[in-house]
Scaffold this motif. Sequence first.
Motif, PDB file in Angstrom:
ATOM      1  N   ALA A  46       4.898  -1.305 -28.291  1.00 28.88           N
ATOM      2  CA  ALA A  46       3.974  -1.492 -29.412  1.00 28.88           C
ATOM      3  C   ALA A  46       2.579  -1.779 -28.877  1.00 28.88           C
ATOM      4  CB  ALA A  46       4.453  -2.624 -30.306  1.00 28.88           C
ATOM      5  N   GLY A  47       1.591  -1.548 -29.725  1.00 25.09           N
ATOM      6  CA  GLY A  47       0.210  -1.840 -29.350  1.00 25.09           C
ATOM      7  C   GLY A  47      -0.467  -0.672 -28.669  1.00 25.09           C
ATOM      8  N   PHE A  48      -1.539  -0.193 -29.264  1.00 26.64           N
ATOM      9  CA  PHE A  48      -2.324   0.922 -28.742  1.00 26.64           C
ATOM     10  C   PHE A  48      -1.456   2.166 -28.532  1.00 26.64           C
ATOM     11  CE2 PHE A  48      -5.812   2.865 -26.310  1.00 26.64           C
ATOM     12  CZ  PHE A  48      -6.881   2.433 -27.072  1.00 26.64           C
ATOM     13  N   THR A  49      -0.686   2.480 -29.539  1.00 29.98           N
ATOM     14  CA  THR A  49       0.130   3.688 -29.522  1.00 29.98           C
ATOM     15  C   THR A  49      -0.369   4.630 -30.621  1.00 29.98           C
ATOM     16  OG1 THR A  49       1.749   2.713 -31.039  1.00 29.98           O
ATOM     17  CG2 THR A  49       2.181   2.491 -28.671  1.00 29.98           C
ATOM     18  N   THR A  50       0.011   5.886 -30.502  1.00 27.49           N
ATOM     19  CA  THR A  50      -0.335   6.894 -31.504  1.00 27.49           C
ATOM     20  C   THR A  50       0.932   7.612 -31.926  1.00 27.49           C
ATOM     21  OG1 THR A  50      -2.485   7.219 -30.436  1.00 27.49           O
ATOM     22  CG2 THR A  50      -1.786   8.884 -32.027  1.00 27.49           C
ATOM     23  N   ILE A  51       1.115   7.744 -33.240  1.00 26.76           N
ATOM     24  CA  ILE A  51       2.309   8.404 -33.757  1.00 26.76           C
ATOM     25  C   ILE A  51       1.949   9.819 -34.199  1.00 26.76           C
ATOM     26  CG2 ILE A  51       4.150   8.335 -35.491  1.00 26.76           C
ATOM     27  CD1 ILE A  51       3.810   5.325 -35.606  1.00 26.76           C
ATOM     28  N   TYR A  52       2.718  10.762 -33.692  1.00 26.06           N
ATOM     29  CA  TYR A  52       2.513  12.165 -34.044  1.00 26.06           C
ATOM     30  C   TYR A  52       3.742  12.715 -34.764  1.00 26.06           C
ATOM     31  CZ  TYR A  52      -1.340  12.146 -30.664  1.00 26.06           C
ATOM     32  OH  TYR A  52      -2.491  11.869 -29.987  1.00 26.06           O
ATOM     33  N   GLU A  53       3.496  13.502 -35.801  1.00 28.97           N
ATOM     34  CA  GLU A  53       4.564  14.323 -36.371  1.00 28.97           C
ATOM     35  C   GLU A  53       4.709  15.524 -35.453  1.00 28.97           C
ATOM     36  OE1 GLU A  53       5.773  16.640 -40.512  1.00 28.97           O
ATOM     37  OE2 GLU A  53       3.675  16.449 -39.926  1.00 28.97           O
ATOM     38  N   SER A  54       5.900  15.732 -34.940  1.00 32.47           N
ATOM     39  CA  SER A  54       6.111  16.777 -33.937  1.00 32.47           C
ATOM     40  C   SER A  54       7.251  17.697 -34.337  1.00 32.47           C
ATOM     41  CB  SER A  54       6.433  16.148 -32.569  1.00 32.47           C
ATOM     42  OG  SER A  54       5.432  15.239 -32.179  1.00 32.47           O
ATOM     43  N   LEU A  55       7.206  18.905 -33.793  1.00 32.58           N
ATOM     44  CA  LEU A  55       8.322  19.828 -33.980  1.00 32.58           C
ATOM     45  C   LEU A  55       9.543  19.279 -33.267  1.00 32.58           C
ATOM     46  CD1 LEU A  55       6.450  23.201 -33.353  1.00 32.58           C
ATOM     47  CD2 LEU A  55       7.145  22.249 -35.567  1.00 32.58           C
ATOM     48  N   PHE A 106      -0.615   6.958 -20.423  1.00 39.68           N
ATOM     49  CA  PHE A 106      -0.463   6.565 -19.018  1.00 39.68           C
ATOM     50  C   PHE A 106      -1.717   7.032 -18.300  1.00 39.68           C
ATOM     51  CE2 PHE A 106       0.783   7.341 -14.620  1.00 39.68           C
ATOM     52  CZ  PHE A 106       1.462   6.183 -14.301  1.00 39.68           C
ATOM     53  N   ASN A 107      -2.433   6.109 -17.689  1.00 43.67           N
ATOM     54  CA  ASN A 107      -3.659   6.519 -16.994  1.00 43.67           C
ATOM     55  C   ASN A 107      -3.786   5.800 -15.666  1.00 43.67           C
ATOM     56  OD1 ASN A 107      -4.378   3.965 -17.781  1.00 43.67           O
ATOM     57  ND2 ASN A 107      -6.150   4.569 -18.998  1.00 43.67           N
ATOM     58  N   LEU A 108      -4.874   6.038 -14.979  1.00 49.18           N
ATOM     59  CA  LEU A 108      -5.092   5.449 -13.660  1.00 49.18           C
ATOM     60  C   LEU A 108      -6.139   4.348 -13.730  1.00 49.18           C
ATOM     61  CD1 LEU A 108      -5.154   8.639 -11.399  1.00 49.18           C
ATOM     62  CD2 LEU A 108      -3.220   7.179 -11.999  1.00 49.18           C
ATOM     63  N   GLN A 109      -5.952   3.353 -12.900  1.00 46.26           N
ATOM     64  CA  GLN A 109      -6.927   2.275 -12.767  1.00 46.26           C
ATOM     65  C   GLN A 109      -7.047   1.936 -11.287  1.00 46.26           C
ATOM     66  OE1 GLN A 109      -5.558  -1.448 -14.397  1.00 46.26           O
ATOM     67  NE2 GLN A 109      -3.458  -1.150 -13.707  1.00 46.26           N
ATOM     68  N   LYS A 110      -8.149   1.299 -10.943  1.00 48.77           N
ATOM     69  CA  LYS A 110      -8.346   0.946  -9.541  1.00 48.77           C
ATOM     70  C   LYS A 110      -7.788  -0.447  -9.262  1.00 48.77           C
ATOM     71  CE  LYS A 110     -11.857   3.893  -7.615  1.00 48.77           C
ATOM     72  NZ  LYS A 110     -13.080   3.962  -6.787  1.00 48.77           N
ATOM     73  N   ASN A 111      -6.896  -0.514  -8.296  1.00 45.55           N
ATOM     74  CA  ASN A 111      -6.305  -1.783  -7.890  1.00 45.55           C
ATOM     75  C   ASN A 111      -7.299  -2.527  -6.999  1.00 45.55           C
ATOM     76  OD1 ASN A 111      -4.538  -3.835  -7.365  1.00 45.55           O
ATOM     77  ND2 ASN A 111      -3.339  -2.689  -5.866  1.00 45.55           N
ATOM     78  N   ASP A 112      -7.734  -3.707  -7.464  1.00 44.90           N
ATOM     79  CA  ASP A 112      -8.742  -4.498  -6.734  1.00 44.90           C
ATOM     80  C   ASP A 112     -10.024  -3.700  -6.497  1.00 44.90           C
ATOM     81  OD1 ASP A 112      -6.954  -6.616  -6.560  1.00 44.90           O
ATOM     82  OD2 ASP A 112      -6.065  -5.825  -4.725  1.00 44.90           O
ATOM     83  N   GLY A 113     -10.256  -2.739  -7.408  1.00 42.83           N
ATOM     84  CA  GLY A 113     -11.470  -1.945  -7.307  1.00 42.83           C
ATOM     85  C   GLY A 113     -11.493  -0.972  -6.149  1.00 42.83           C
ATOM     86  N   LYS A 114     -10.325  -0.743  -5.508  1.00 43.97           N
ATOM     87  CA  LYS A 114     -10.299   0.117  -4.313  1.00 43.97           C
ATOM     88  C   LYS A 114      -9.416   1.347  -4.493  1.00 43.97           C
ATOM     89  CE  LYS A 114     -11.119  -3.816  -1.218  1.00 43.97           C
ATOM     90  NZ  LYS A 114     -10.569  -4.609  -0.084  1.00 43.97           N
ATOM     91  N   ASN A 115      -8.122   1.133  -4.708  1.00 45.48           N
ATOM     92  CA  ASN A 115      -7.169   2.245  -4.729  1.00 45.48           C
ATOM     93  C   ASN A 115      -6.700   2.547  -6.149  1.00 45.48           C
ATOM     94  OD1 ASN A 115      -7.106   2.428  -1.828  1.00 45.48           O
ATOM     95  ND2 ASN A 115      -5.846   0.577  -1.841  1.00 45.48           N
ATOM     96  N   TRP A 116      -6.536   3.826  -6.423  1.00 44.32           N
ATOM     97  CA  TRP A 116      -6.055   4.230  -7.739  1.00 44.32           C
ATOM     98  C   TRP A 116      -4.566   3.967  -7.869  1.00 44.32           C
ATOM     99  CZ3 TRP A 116      -9.329   5.137 -11.481  1.00 44.32           C
ATOM    100  CH2 TRP A 116     -10.606   5.618 -11.192  1.00 44.32           C
ATOM    101  N   VAL A 117      -4.176   3.332  -8.984  1.00 40.98           N
ATOM    102  CA  VAL A 117      -2.761   3.098  -9.282  1.00 40.98           C
ATOM    103  C   VAL A 117      -2.502   3.457 -10.746  1.00 40.98           C
ATOM    104  CG1 VAL A 117      -2.455   1.277  -7.553  1.00 40.98           C
ATOM    105  CG2 VAL A 117      -3.173   0.669  -9.872  1.00 40.98           C
ATOM    106  N   GLY A 118      -1.243   3.786 -11.066  1.00 39.98           N
ATOM    107  CA  GLY A 118      -0.889   4.136 -12.430  1.00 39.98           C
ATOM    108  C   GLY A 118      -0.715   2.904 -13.305  1.00 39.98           C
ATOM    109  N   GLY A 119      -0.863   3.103 -14.600  1.00 36.81           N
ATOM    110  CA  GLY A 119      -0.681   1.991 -15.524  1.00 36.81           C
ATOM    111  C   GLY A 119      -0.572   2.459 -16.959  1.00 36.81           C
ATOM    112  N   TRP A 120      -0.038   1.575 -17.822  1.00 36.30           N
ATOM    113  CA  TRP A 120       0.098   1.859 -19.258  1.00 36.30           C
ATOM    114  C   TRP A 120      -1.054   1.200 -20.009  1.00 36.30           C
ATOM    115  CZ3 TRP A 120       3.436   5.482 -20.348  1.00 36.30           C
ATOM    116  CH2 TRP A 120       4.514   5.690 -19.494  1.00 36.30           C
ATOM    117  N   LYS A 121      -1.660   1.963 -20.885  1.00 36.50           N
ATOM    118  CA  LYS A 121      -2.833   1.468 -21.612  1.00 36.50           C
ATOM    119  C   LYS A 121      -2.391   0.714 -22.860  1.00 36.50           C
ATOM    120  CE  LYS A 121      -7.486   2.953 -22.798  1.00 36.50           C
ATOM    121  NZ  LYS A 121      -8.444   4.067 -22.753  1.00 36.50           N
ATOM    122  N   HIS A 122      -2.820  -0.545 -22.981  1.00 38.01           N
ATOM    123  CA  HIS A 122      -2.459  -1.395 -24.128  1.00 38.01           C
ATOM    124  C   HIS A 122      -3.673  -1.774 -24.964  1.00 38.01           C
ATOM    125  CE1 HIS A 122       1.340  -1.516 -22.142  1.00 38.01           C
ATOM    126  NE2 HIS A 122       0.889  -2.231 -21.134  1.00 38.01           N
ATOM    127  N   GLY A 123      -4.841  -1.328 -24.568  1.00 44.96           N
ATOM    128  CA  GLY A 123      -6.072  -1.614 -25.295  1.00 44.96           C
ATOM    129  C   GLY A 123      -7.191  -0.815 -24.679  1.00 44.96           C
TER     130      GLY A 123
END
Length: 316
Positions: A212-221, A184-201
């Motif tokens: 699915a797509g651009f995910t990472t699998i971790y072995e976790s406790l 989950f990261n931030l991107q600029k909406n219309d190049g002006k305001n920061w908004v949240g978003g899910w990274k797919h690439g």
Amino acid sequence: VSQSRYGKVKDSIVSQTFEVEILTPTHIGGASENHWQNGLDFIIKDNKVWILDFKKLAKVIDSSQLAIILSRADKTQTLEKSLDAKKVQEASWKSFDANMNSSDIKRHIFNGFDGKPYIPGSSIKGAISSILLSYFYRQNVDKIKTDKEFVKNTLGNFENSVMRFFQFTDIHFTDTFLTNTKIFNLQKNDGKNWVGGWKHGRNETSNKFQAAGFTTIYESLKTFSRGNLMLSFKKGIIEQLYAEALKNDKIKLPPTHTAAWLTKNPTEQLCQIINTHTLRMLKKEISFFENYQIDDNTGRVLSKLNDLKNKVERLQ
């Protein structure tokens, strides 16, 4: 009694045992060569991830065929196609109830003796060093000139480091599970305001969640699993150090503003510092997701963070 550069020192060690409970999926990465590769170390079959054992594998697949498969010289022959439901069980040493398609799985650090997962004492020590730096930074921010000098004057250098008087044992656990993660990261909406978003690439972020797509699998406790940690403080050595320093001004003591509580049993204060830091970080995370909450997934993250905050606030 142990011998040191200051003569004979009464080896008085104050120890405290803690029970450590895993509250969220926790991953500590090991060497990259130990990560599991799809089609070599594991296969996905019948909604399960099967971790293969090469000795067992050699018993259910002919050695010449296995060599071709592992060399990937013939792309029509794969381990997944060669192992039916019965054979895959015979050829595996571990399985996870997870249907996650990935080229690799980031493996949690494990004990080479028994293959069990653990949290190294050195990781705990490093984390606490960072917490102490943060704590004393906030207390002395007006006096700080450079970061390098601050670290030296807070925790000390190799000769007089505060952390030399603390020892942390490894924390051993019995089992793990797989956690599928998305950024989950931030991107600029219309190049002006920061908004949240899910990274797919690499250059693709949107407010639509995709499992699915651009995910990472971790072995976790496993969450709610427990292990024991022993914290030892070398009380006798530091008491001797302070006594000797009164006679010899060449003896380097830990930095003065961090050493005040070292001559006593610091365990309780150390726990208070850790809990205060944890609460502060959780509040920052909560503030972030309140500001950039976009869907039910971020809502669930926010709910979990608030649960953790409430748990820390109830600690004595």
